[in-house]
Design a protein around this motif. Structure first.
Motif, PDB file in Angstrom:
ATOM      1  N   ARG A 169       1.382   3.891  -3.186  1.00 39.61           N
ATOM      2  CA  ARG A 169       0.824   5.332  -2.988  1.00 39.61           C
ATOM      3  C   ARG A 169       1.954   6.192  -3.274  1.00 39.61           C
ATOM      4  O   ARG A 169       1.791   7.448  -4.069  1.00 39.61           O
ATOM      5  N   ASP A 190      -2.409  13.205   7.157  1.00 35.99           N
ATOM      6  CA  ASP A 190      -2.583  11.850   6.192  1.00 35.99           C
ATOM      7  C   ASP A 190      -2.848  10.851   6.929  1.00 35.99           C
ATOM      8  O   ASP A 190      -2.688  10.585   8.113  1.00 35.99           O
ATOM      9  N   SER A 191      -3.287   9.806   6.137  1.00 40.41           N
ATOM     10  CA  SER A 191      -3.775   8.465   6.629  1.00 40.41           C
ATOM     11  C   SER A 191      -3.464   7.627   5.489  1.00 40.41           C
ATOM     12  O   SER A 191      -3.975   7.823   4.218  1.00 40.41           O
ATOM     13  N   PRO A 192      -3.119   6.263   5.755  1.00 37.66           N
ATOM     14  CA  PRO A 192      -2.773   5.648   4.597  1.00 37.66           C
ATOM     15  C   PRO A 192      -4.101   4.621   4.330  1.00 37.66           C
ATOM     16  O   PRO A 192      -4.163   3.397   4.360  1.00 37.66           O
ATOM     17  N   ALA A 193      -5.411   5.225   3.937  1.00 35.15           N
ATOM     18  CA  ALA A 193      -6.501   4.750   3.476  1.00 35.15           C
ATOM     19  C   ALA A 193      -7.190   5.953   2.805  1.00 35.15           C
ATOM     20  O   ALA A 193      -6.988   6.886   2.891  1.00 35.15           O
ATOM     21  N   GLN A 194      -8.098   5.378   1.935  1.00 35.89           N
ATOM     22  CA  GLN A 194      -8.914   6.218   1.277  1.00 35.89           C
ATOM     23  C   GLN A 194      -9.799   6.938   1.935  1.00 35.89           C
ATOM     24  O   GLN A 194     -10.281   8.066   2.007  1.00 35.89           O
ATOM     25  N   PHE A 203       1.110  -1.325  -0.026  1.00 37.88           N
ATOM     26  CA  PHE A 203       0.034   0.291   0.149  1.00 37.88           C
ATOM     27  C   PHE A 203       1.067   1.156   0.025  1.00 37.88           C
ATOM     28  O   PHE A 203       0.518   2.162  -0.921  1.00 37.88           O
ATOM     29  N   ASN A 204       1.921   1.090   0.946  1.00 33.71           N
ATOM     30  CA  ASN A 204       2.670   2.486   1.051  1.00 33.71           C
ATOM     31  C   ASN A 204       3.527   2.832  -0.164  1.00 33.71           C
ATOM     32  O   ASN A 204       3.556   3.981  -0.743  1.00 33.71           O
ATOM     33  N   PRO A 255      -9.541   0.863  -1.446  1.00 38.03           N
ATOM     34  CA  PRO A 255      -8.748   1.246  -2.645  1.00 38.03           C
ATOM     35  C   PRO A 255      -7.591   2.132  -2.130  1.00 38.03           C
ATOM     36  O   PRO A 255      -7.447   2.306  -1.016  1.00 38.03           O
ATOM     37  N   LEU A 256      -6.833   2.545  -3.382  1.00 41.87           N
ATOM     38  CA  LEU A 256      -5.479   3.467  -2.811  1.00 41.87           C
ATOM     39  C   LEU A 256      -6.334   4.857  -2.624  1.00 41.87           C
ATOM     40  O   LEU A 256      -7.305   5.083  -3.275  1.00 41.87           O
ATOM     41  N   ASN A 257      -5.515   5.593  -1.789  1.00 41.74           N
ATOM     42  CA  ASN A 257      -6.070   7.088  -1.466  1.00 41.74           C
ATOM     43  C   ASN A 257      -5.272   7.844  -2.565  1.00 41.74           C
ATOM     44  O   ASN A 257      -4.676   9.057  -2.044  1.00 41.74           O
ATOM     45  N   SER A 258      -5.265   7.572  -3.785  1.00 45.05           N
ATOM     46  CA  SER A 258      -4.658   8.541  -4.706  1.00 45.05           C
ATOM     47  C   SER A 258      -5.477   8.136  -6.170  1.00 45.05           C
ATOM     48  O   SER A 258      -5.789   6.861  -6.554  1.00 45.05           O
TER      49      SER A 258
END
Lengths: 455, 455
Positions: free
Chosen positions: A111, B61-65, A107-108, A204-207
């Motif tokens: 992103r 920031d957060s690693p999630a949508q 995930f990281n 989902p991805l946050n991008s």
């Protein structure tokens, strides 16, 4: 074994390392030993590569301090950070960063590469490594490096996850309807719900989907596991080969494996590494090479070589051939397998003493050194390119920036004159530079096809 | 409870989010809804903050949508990438990036922040978060967010590891002796050999010590665990407080806790968040606020509020007070504990209907909104600053860039005239900006002291 490449151009990547690939390059009068941590230095070098219309620049990396800090600059700027800086100082050139699938979370990394692709307007590539070396493992809670096969199994699942994350947003997800108050469509941003042996990732991805769909996927391992991984995923491959015949064999093997994975062999670009040592005359080129060799400490390098071969340093004599009967076999090696075999083959084929072998490795660490005039080097590149050995080259200057400047100002114009290399940048993204398509979306295409089938 | 701050200046951080903190800001005529993924937009906004001589800018920031993608822009550029871009477009302003201790490895994060600190010449800060939310946990192989206490225990060990990694190189490790062939001294680059409950990390880091020694350590959790963590590690703290009295209580509590950790209370800067809504007249300011409120979808926000309270949305009536008897207690909450309590207290204290509560949260999500003229806002900031409630403020514009421009061009000059805020940047690094010392080296100082003791 001539290949018809009418009208085809070769691809050139500049592999930038510190003040040059040669371990002693920082000791030359021209070198600033502190430049290795100075972003202004890398911006200047990147602009030289861009002046030469090169496809891309590339930084290697490992999450460990690694080698003896006395001999060459230890530590590096983290490549995604460094290439983000360079993105702001260049306009066209591709930016390839190394990152490890063994010591990151998918995930990281998905992103971060998405963000660098957005920040660079589609110019980023990811050199996917599984990271050899117990020193790296011991920075991440492990006692030793995971088994070679295990690292590649994880890498394979890692790629499955990151490509699904990049595809978790449809390209047209955002509609930005101010009146209705709808920024992005819910059905165009989907969970991936990955459940695998190594990873569970909902997404989902946050991008948004990156400009290139996926950043360019690059790979450099040449072991059996490495080649299978490349055939499945890679779009550009860096490889170390010492002879034309080895390069041809690697080239045809990897193209065939790629086809066996159901992919077009043209969709993978193979770039052997070369260390060009360029002089206006052969004698001048040889003098540059000799000067660098004299700066190597052979006793230190003997210890490095012994460690690679799992031998006591006393088992090696600088002025005797490599003791082949004492060496382990490739399948007993878990780190950097293919590089190990290349070095043993080189020593055996040319019957080199340990001292001679060290001199050959000092510049390119196993990559082929081409020492000669600009025309001689251009001739060799053309010969490889036109004889089924390469789609392009990974240029590894022994000394920076002078070695890159010599290549850009003296070799590139010859390749351009011969119609083998671009004279202007075409297209906007790194994929376009390498003549590669934007990947179809794995998540949203499937959905669309299902809808189409049902209607 | 007046504090003597003769000659002291307050600190100002701009907390930048998308097109503004207000969830509907992207729907305003002035806003570009695609700007949230455009680095050129953020460069422009950062330059506005730098024009106002602000200490720093900050990205959450957060690693999630995370949230519903229809209501506000989903996804963000990864903050270390975005701030690296901004470093190249600014000269002075500090750059604070959020990163999670729950979903990163300490080696990777220590290395990345070291690189950004080098690339920005000592201008980076790290907002340390433990990351609430099951959505993030499910992107990293977990079913649900780890327990609050467990997250903070991990964060504490994480900080121990990263600070040792930053200190694994002495400041004077590199000597670059070309003649002797010694780049960096072996004894000045040391393993850390960390063995803890959560991490085993050998080190050393593969990066020189960052320009600031350590990037500025920032924190924003206000729970009991969060305050203890801040007292142990943080040098700047962002906090949400609704009243002067709450701010004063938080301020004196955290300063006392910091002293109890053996630290100088001046070595931690406390910055409550405010959402300034600025008009040339009170009526104009109120009109800006009302316009934004009308763009909120109360039914959607009611669902969000119900989720936070673990209630069925039907249990809430927009035009009735919050049903306090149905709500869980703070110690039953594992996510964003202190924000939960703040919202409940706000509703109780002012006896707000659900609809009124939503309007209050739409701008600042719990941070105090100050609506008024520039002089009124400057008066309030001065009052807080001079009465033991704040060392400075975390400015959270409801709309960007206009809300930041209004603050910089109208409020900052008043603060400067009153001698409360700098008129020119002093010092080079973010730490100097906040009046904080460069940390002593934890690894190499100890060694030096031992040598001194033994001699």
């Amino acid at each position: 074994m001539s290949t018809d490449k009418t009208g085809k151009k070769l691809h050139l990547n500049a592999f930038l390392m510190d003040t040059g690939h040669h371990e002693a390059s920082w000791r030359l009068p021209e070198s600033d030993p502190y430049a290795v941590w100075d972003v202004e230095y890398y911006k200047r070098v990147a602009r030289i590569a861009e002046r030469g219309k090169l496809d891309s620049i590339f930084f290697a990396d490992s999450p460990a301090q690694g080698h003896d800090p006395t001999r060459r600059p230890p530590g590096k700027l983290e490549p995604t950070v460094l290439l983000t800086v360079i993105a702001g100082a260049t306009e066209h050139i591709g930016l390839i960063a190394t990152a490890s699938t063994s010591y990151n979370e998918p995930f990281n990394l998905a992103r971060r590469f998405a963000s660098v692709d957005i920040a660079s307007r589609g110019r980023v590539g990811w050199n996917i490594v599984t990271t050899a070396g117990a020193d790296a493992a011991r920075n991440f809670g492990l006692d030793d490096v995971p088994l070679h096969k295990e690292r590649y199994d994880r890498a394979d699942e890692f790629l499955d996850v990151v490509t699904k994350l990049w595809d978790s947003w449809a390209d047209d997800a955002t509609v930005a309807d101010k009146e209705a108050g709808v920024h992005t469509l819910r059905e165009k941003v989907r969970a991936i719900n990955h459940r695998g042996r190594f990873f569970r990732v909902d997404g989902p991805l946050n991008s948004p989907r990156p400009p290139q769909g996926w950043p360019l996927l690059v790979q450099a391992g040449s072991s059996q596991d490495g080649k299978e991984f490349a055939a499945a995923w890679a779009e550009a491959v860096f490889t170390a080969q010492q002879t034309l015949e080895d390069s041809q064999a690697f080239y045809s093997d990897l193209k065939a494996r790629t086809a066996a994975h159901g992919r077009d062999p043209e969709s993978i670009k193979i770039l052997p590494g070369i260390v060009p040592v360029i002089g206006d005359t052969e004698a001048e080129a040889r003098e540059i090479e000799d000067h660098l060799e004299r700066l190597i400490d052979p006793e230190h390098q003997k210890r490095n070589l012994a460690a690679r071969f799992k031998l006591d340093p006393d088992a090696l004599d600088l002025d005797q051939p490599l003791p082949l009967h004492l060496l382990p076999k490739e399948d007993e090696i878990e780190d950097a397998k293919s590089r190990y075999t290349l070095i043993v083959d080189l020593a055996r084929r040319e019957n080199l003493t340990v001292r001679q072998l060290i001199a050959r490795l000092g510049g390119g660490r196993g990559h082929r050194t081409f020492t000669g005039t600009p025309v001689q080097i251009a001739d060799t590149l053309q010969h490889y390119f036109e004889n089924g050995a390469a789609d392009g080259f990974n240029i590894m200057p022994a000394v920076l920036p002078s070695g890159l400047e010599a290549f850009v100002d003296k070799v590139v114009p010859i390749l351009q004159e011969r119609g083998l290399f671009r004279t202007e940048y075409e297209g906007a993204t790194l994929r376009e530079r390498y003549g590669l398509a934007r990947p179809a979306n794995r998540i949203h295409d499937v959905v669309d096809r299902r809808v189409g089938t049902a209607s």
